[in-house]
Design a protein around this motif. Structure first.
Motif, mmCIF file in Angstrom:
data_model
loop_
_atom_site.group_PDB
_atom_site.id
_atom_site.type_symbol
_atom_site.label_atom_id
_atom_site.label_comp_id
_atom_site.label_asym_id
_atom_site.label_seq_id
_atom_site.Cartn_x
_atom_site.Cartn_y
_atom_site.Cartn_z
ATOM 1 N N UNK A 121 0.826 -1.207 0.000
ATOM 2 C CA UNK A 121 0.000 0.000 0.000
ATOM 3 C C UNK A 121 0.865 1.265 0.000
ATOM 4 N N UNK A 122 1.914 1.262 -0.850
ATOM 5 C CA UNK A 122 2.886 2.351 -0.870
ATOM 6 C C UNK A 122 2.325 3.596 -1.565
ATOM 7 N N UNK A 123 2.812 4.757 -1.115
ATOM 8 C CA UNK A 123 2.462 6.020 -1.778
ATOM 9 C C UNK A 123 3.271 6.205 -3.058
ATOM 10 N N UNK A 124 4.512 5.699 -3.020
ATOM 11 C CA UNK A 124 5.428 5.819 -4.163
ATOM 12 C C UNK A 124 6.127 4.478 -4.349
ATOM 13 N N UNK A 125 6.271 4.055 -5.597
ATOM 14 C CA UNK A 125 7.155 2.918 -5.892
ATOM 15 C C UNK A 125 8.213 3.430 -6.855
ATOM 16 N N UNK A 126 9.476 3.249 -6.458
ATOM 17 C CA UNK A 126 10.580 3.799 -7.241
ATOM 18 C C UNK A 126 11.388 2.670 -7.875
ATOM 19 N N UNK A 127 11.710 2.820 -9.149
ATOM 20 C CA UNK A 127 12.602 1.869 -9.806
ATOM 21 C C UNK A 127 14.025 2.123 -9.337
ATOM 22 N N UNK A 128 14.737 1.064 -8.966
ATOM 23 C CA UNK A 128 16.108 1.245 -8.494
ATOM 24 C C UNK A 128 17.110 0.458 -9.330
ATOM 25 N N UNK A 129 18.208 1.153 -9.692
ATOM 26 C CA UNK A 129 19.295 0.505 -10.428
ATOM 27 C C UNK A 129 20.313 -0.095 -9.487
ATOM 28 N N UNK A 130 20.163 0.169 -8.182
ATOM 29 C CA UNK A 130 21.233 -0.131 -7.229
ATOM 30 C C UNK A 130 20.849 -1.152 -6.169
ATOM 31 N N UNK A 131 19.818 -1.960 -6.443
ATOM 32 C CA UNK A 131 19.422 -2.993 -5.490
ATOM 33 C C UNK A 131 19.040 -4.248 -6.242
ATOM 34 N N UNK A 132 19.138 -5.381 -5.571
ATOM 35 C CA UNK A 132 18.703 -6.643 -6.181
ATOM 36 C C UNK A 132 19.375 -6.866 -7.521
ATOM 37 N N UNK A 133 18.557 -7.231 -8.522
ATOM 38 C CA UNK A 133 19.138 -7.478 -9.845
ATOM 39 C C UNK A 133 19.022 -6.255 -10.765
ATOM 40 N N UNK A 134 18.883 -5.067 -10.151
ATOM 41 C CA UNK A 134 18.883 -3.835 -10.956
ATOM 42 C C UNK A 134 20.278 -3.573 -11.516
ATOM 43 N N UNK A 135 20.341 -2.737 -12.550
ATOM 44 C CA UNK A 135 21.647 -2.434 -13.133
ATOM 45 C C UNK A 135 21.553 -1.394 -14.228
ATOM 46 N N UNK A 136 22.715 -1.011 -14.726
ATOM 47 C CA UNK A 136 22.824 -0.011 -15.794
ATOM 48 C C UNK A 136 23.579 -0.629 -16.951
#
Length: 242
Positions: A121-136
């Motif tokens: 029930x979040x107010x914001x969901x942010x995409x992250x490049x720096x956690x889990x299997x995120x990347x650039x």
């Protein structure tokens, strides 16, 4: 507040010289939402692109229908923050996605944002490049170092409780985004960071979803030396005032 997921998602898509990318990103968005059974609209905020982006957007309006694609242009380049304020005036969704139009953000992550939002029930969901299997992908070492350095500095100075502050791929409750827009004063690269910092100050909840970020396929990157200087200035201003 009772848990309430998106009934309709409005995507705000600021554009400047994106004629090559726009048809593809719109097609990917439409397919992703249709496959997930999510009602949507895409609001294209073009800042007077000289490359014919608006003409492409007009054609897309005809193809997909003006209930799904809304072109809401402005006369000239006026900055990201004001583009979102402009686009929000026309948004009918109860949730708003902000993302780049240059194919660096893949729409396939949006259903994951929505799942995450419902789950907590979040107010914001942010995409992250720096956690889990995120990347650039596709960045040279200099860009990676600038981004990592900006993020690290921000974490140390502001302790915002989110892992990726300069990213611009997020899902917001509409009323939360409106409230944050009233509070934010930054422009450019610092703007996304200030949004998260202000959200924490106001007690909004933030969920994160790991994303892969791919460097733009067509066109020029808009990050230059003056952006870095303004980022550092903005960071110090936020540090002094929050």
């Amino acid at each position: 507040m009772a848990a309430r997921g998106p009934e309709r998602v409005s995507v705000l898509l600021p554009t400047y010289n994106e004629r090559d990318n726009l048809p593809l990103v719109v097609w990917l968005l439409a397919r992703t939402f249709s496959d997930s059974g999510i009602d949507f609209e895409i609001i294209i905020i073009d800042d007077g692109s000289p490359d014919g982006t608006q003409e492409i957007a007009q054609q897309l309006e005809k193809i997909y229908g003006s209930d799904k694609i809304l072109l809401r242009p402005r006369a000239k380049k006026l900055g990201l923050g004001t583009a979102y304020i402009h686009g929000m005036k026309y948004a009918t969704g109860n949730f708003i996605v902000i993302m780049d139009a240059d194919l660096s953000h893949h729409p396939k992550f949006i259903p994951e944002f929505i799942r995450k939002q419902k789950e907590g029930n979040f107010d914001i969901v942010s995409g992250t490049r720096y956690k889990g299997n995120g990347g650039v992908y596709g960045w040279d070492l200099k860009r990676k170092l600038i981004s990592r350095g900006a993020n690290f500095l921000t974490q140390v100075l502001l302790r915002p409780g989110a892992s990726d502050l300069t990213g611009s791929f997020r899902l917001y409750r509409k009323e939360v985004l409106q409230k944050l827009m009233e509070k934010c004063v930054s422009k450019g690269y610092v703007f996304q960071m200030e949004m998260i910092v202000r959200a924490r100050q106001l007690g909004y909840t933030i969920g994160e979803v790991p994303i892969s970020f791919v460097d733009r396929v067509y066109g020029e990157s808009k990050l230059g030396g003056n952006e870095i200087v303004s980022f550092l200035k903005g960071l110090l201003t936020l540090f002094a005032t929050t």
